[in-house]
Write an enzyme that holds these catalytic residues in place. Structure first.
Site, PDB file in Angstrom:
ATOM      1  N   HIS A 386       0.121 -11.604  12.024  1.00 33.00           N
ATOM      2  CA  HIS A 386       0.942 -12.812  12.171  1.00 33.00           C
ATOM      3  C   HIS A 386       1.513 -13.245  10.812  1.00 33.00           C
ATOM      4  O   HIS A 386       2.734 -13.422  10.662  1.00 33.00           O
ATOM      5  CB  HIS A 386       0.075 -13.934  12.761  1.00 33.00           C
ATOM      6  CG  HIS A 386       0.773 -15.250  12.936  1.00 33.00           C
ATOM      7  ND1 HIS A 386       1.254 -15.681  14.149  1.00 33.00           N
ATOM      8  CD2 HIS A 386       1.073 -16.238  12.055  1.00 33.00           C
ATOM      9  CE1 HIS A 386       1.817 -16.872  14.008  1.00 33.00           C
ATOM     10  NE2 HIS A 386       1.713 -17.238  12.747  1.00 33.00           N
ATOM     11  N   GLU A 387       0.626 -13.419   9.828  1.00 32.56           N
ATOM     12  CA  GLU A 387       1.081 -13.893   8.516  1.00 32.56           C
ATOM     13  C   GLU A 387       1.968 -12.844   7.826  1.00 32.56           C
ATOM     14  O   GLU A 387       2.902 -13.201   7.089  1.00 32.56           O
ATOM     15  CB  GLU A 387      -0.111 -14.260   7.620  1.00 32.56           C
ATOM     16  CG  GLU A 387      -1.007 -15.366   8.178  1.00 32.56           C
ATOM     17  CD  GLU A 387      -0.287 -16.653   8.548  1.00 32.56           C
ATOM     18  OE1 GLU A 387       0.846 -16.878   8.064  1.00 32.56           O
ATOM     19  OE2 GLU A 387      -0.831 -17.436   9.343  1.00 32.56           O
ATOM     20  N   HIS A 393       9.539 -11.664   7.025  1.00 29.36           N
ATOM     21  CA  HIS A 393      10.739 -12.452   7.343  1.00 29.36           C
ATOM     22  C   HIS A 393      11.267 -13.095   6.055  1.00 29.36           C
ATOM     23  O   HIS A 393      12.463 -13.002   5.726  1.00 29.36           O
ATOM     24  CB  HIS A 393      10.375 -13.524   8.385  1.00 29.36           C
ATOM     25  CG  HIS A 393      11.550 -14.232   8.978  1.00 29.36           C
ATOM     26  ND1 HIS A 393      11.413 -15.277   9.866  1.00 29.36           N
ATOM     27  CD2 HIS A 393      12.893 -14.071   8.814  1.00 29.36           C
ATOM     28  CE1 HIS A 393      12.623 -15.722  10.211  1.00 29.36           C
ATOM     29  NE2 HIS A 393      13.526 -15.012   9.585  1.00 29.36           N
TER      30      HIS A 393
END
Length: 600
Positions: A386-387, A393
């Site tokens: 997730h991180e 991004h």
């Protein structure tokens, strides 16, 4: 200084010397920036003297912001790695103070810019073509024109920013520093003092008595301080409603969503879609009751894993698995994942005084650092993936956009991270070699969906209701908040409020209610990510390329346009319905496995 981190191996700590080699270097940069921010006060009244002047002042405005972000990020992360060190608390406070000063100094910028007519703006663009680099930024400003105040009013608001943040800061101090939770017995019969850090672990206990005691002990404290928490929350709501009114918005929600140019219909569509699919959540709650062999499921039974297959995953194994799973995006993505994992972007292990939870941070000119509090389990593998999604991004955006567009909106922030989680789920389900493994993965996915789409939408519904209530003159007493929250909770989970007395105080412990209409984006983001993951895993190379283009776009276009380019129209209900379809399919499969007794 504290030695709470002296036992940590260097390779498992983030390398903040890549931002500033020493604290002294930070202090010097702070002193220089303070001078430059103060000197910028002379620009007031001169922004539109000429097209060249507009370019010069805008460039300095951006440059100072860029330097300020880097200063803040270093201080903030140094403080987070050990919150007991007074020196780093001071650095973070100094950085926050400088942000406030910067806001006051440049409070002239928007009011002056708004006096620019469209004709004169076109002339400026012809005279100084370099202004075109800021074209989308200027366009966004023009769209906000009716909500920008006079310079004197903007100065007043900027000067009051620390006061406006008072309720939120008071909540933070009360919740993290002042209140103390009771001691209970854990599964081994040891005395354990409940903390924010260990509460969820206790709630996940296989021993129902431990879950019940942890739940009741924690909420008994919120019951005790309910009036204080009601006052801080009410004050925060009043601040948001006041600022919205002053800026000529019809509501705090409109004001918050307008910052990202999101129509309020997106919020309403989410609430309607989730409410229409609450029977799926009720089915999942009933399935939990059956799997746990309970005649009366309570709210404190919702977090414990149904699976007895507790996978131990070391950090090294998680790194390898993440690299393997994320290779689906291609070489460019994989190269950056390797950098993040090998160049000390990650602060891995728990230490005394370290901020709890996990996040991805950094600024335009730094690595996209990650904070973890690693435990060897499946949940933490998901957290790492997730991180890493957030950090990649940020990295792609910063590499491909100038500073002015080198970030992305909060509305899009949770999509890249959760897309990674969904791809991990698809991969693990494909690789599962037996029913027990499948059961654990499905359970993890359904709990994640429940916690992100259903739970965050429940929060969003509550948040909107209390802002409207205050706007309509209702006093947000603890009685009012308790009653509203208890009724919403019963609607969502189908569990009677009378049988779950303590859940009415849950609103008091949710920091996100101080984030001003933030939570709904977790739910929209998860649903969009579910939709995108399906396209990436089962679609074409073009789907992957479009997705990477979305990661690179930053703020170069409006949020809804950026995500539309990746193939998701978030103005319709379709992406939400598609996400519920995946949830239902996996719920069906888990129901079948429970029927077979796989969990036993």
């Amino acid at each position: 200084m504290s030695d709470n981190r002296s036992h940590l191996e260097e390779q498992y700590t983030w390398d903040l010397s890549t931002i500033f080699p020493t604290d002294q270097a930070w202090e010097e940069a702070y002193a220089d920036l303070t001078k430059d921010v103060e000197a910028a006060a002379d620009f007031a009244g001169h922004l539109l003297e000429s097209s060249q002047r507009l370019l010069e002042i805008t460039t300095i405005y951006m440059d100072l912001s860029r330097r300020l972000e880097t200063l803040y990020v270093y201080a903030h992360m140094k403080n987070d790695q050990d919150t007991t060190v007074a020196y780093y608390q001071e650095l973070e406070a100094k950085a926050n103070g400088l942000y406030s000063k910067y806001g006051q100094v440049f409070s002239f910028y928007e009011p002056e810019f708004m006096t620019l007519s469209q004709d004169r703006y076109e002339t400026f663009l012809q005279e100084t073509p370099e202004l075109a680099a800021y074209a989308h930024y200027f366009e966004r400003l023009f769209k906000q024109k009716e909500h920008v105040l006079s310079q004197a009013e903007e100065e007043l608001l900027a000067g009051a920013s620390e006061i406006f943040g008072g309720a939120s800061e008071t909540f933070g101090v009360l919740d993290n520093a002042d209140i103390q939770f009771p001691v209970i017995k854990d599964e081994e019969g040891n005395d354990v003092e409940i903390t924010h850090g260990n509460y969820i672990r206790l709630l996940e206990s296989k021993d129902r008595e431990v879950r019940k005691n942890a739940y009741e002990a924690l909420y008994s404290v919120y019951e005790q301080f309910q009036h204080t928490y009601a006052k801080t929350l009410q004050t925060n709501v009043k601040v948001q409603n006041f600022k919205a009114k002053v800026r000529r918005f019809s509501s705090a929600r409109e004001a918050s969503l307008a910052a990202n140019f999101i129509p309020e219909s997106v919020y309403d569509t989410l609430l309607e879609a989730v409410n229409a699919h609450l029977p799926l959540l009720h089915r999942y709650v009933k399935l939990r009751q059956k799997a746990l062999g309970l005649t009366d499921l309570k709210m404190y039974d919702l977090a414990t894993p149904l699976s007895s297959d507790e996978q131990q995953i070391t950090y090294e194994e998680a790194l390898a698995k993440s690299e393997e799973v994320l290779a689906i995006f291609g070489q460019d993505y994989s190269d950056r994942v390797k950098r993040a994992f090998n160049e000390r972007w990650i602060d891995v292990h728990v230490n005394k005084g370290k901020r709890s939870g996990a996040y991805s941070g950094g600024s335009y000119d730094t690595n996209a650092f990650m904070l973890l509090n690693w435990q060897d389990n499946l949940d933490n593998l998901y957290t790492l993936v997730h991180e890493t999604g957030h950090s990649l991004h940020s990295t792609f955006t910063r590499e491909n956009q100038p500073y002015v567009y080198g970030d992305y909106s909060l509305f899009l922030a949770e999509i890249a991270s959760t897309t990674n989680e969904n791809i991990l789920t698809e991969t693990l389900l494909k690789e599962a070699t037996n029913d027990k493994e499948r059961f654990a993965i499905l359970n993890n996915y359904l709990d994640g969906f429940r916690g992100t789409v259903f739970r965050q939408t429940q929060f969003a519904e509550f948040e909107h209701a209390i802002h409207l209530a205050d706007q309509n003159g209702e006093v947000l007493t603890s009685d009012y908040l308790n009653k509203l929250y208890a009724e919403l909770n019963e609607k969502y989970y189908g569990l009677k409020k009378e049988d779950n007395h303590y859940i009415q105080y849950e609103w008091a412990r949710i920091p996100h209610f101080y984030y001003n209409y933030y939570v709904y984006q977790y739910a929209t983001g998860f649903a969009a990510a579910s939709y995108l993951a399906e396209k990436i895993v089962h679609g074409t190379q073009e789907d992957k390329d479009k997705y990477l283009d979305y990661l690179k776009a930053g703020n170069s276009d409006y949020s809804l346009n950026v995500i539309a380019k990746a193939g998701v129209d978030m103005t319709t209900v379709d992406y939400l319905n598609a996400a519920f379809k995946v949830f239902e399919a996996r719920l069906n499969e888990l129901e079948e496995l429970v029927e077979k007794g796989v969990h036993l």
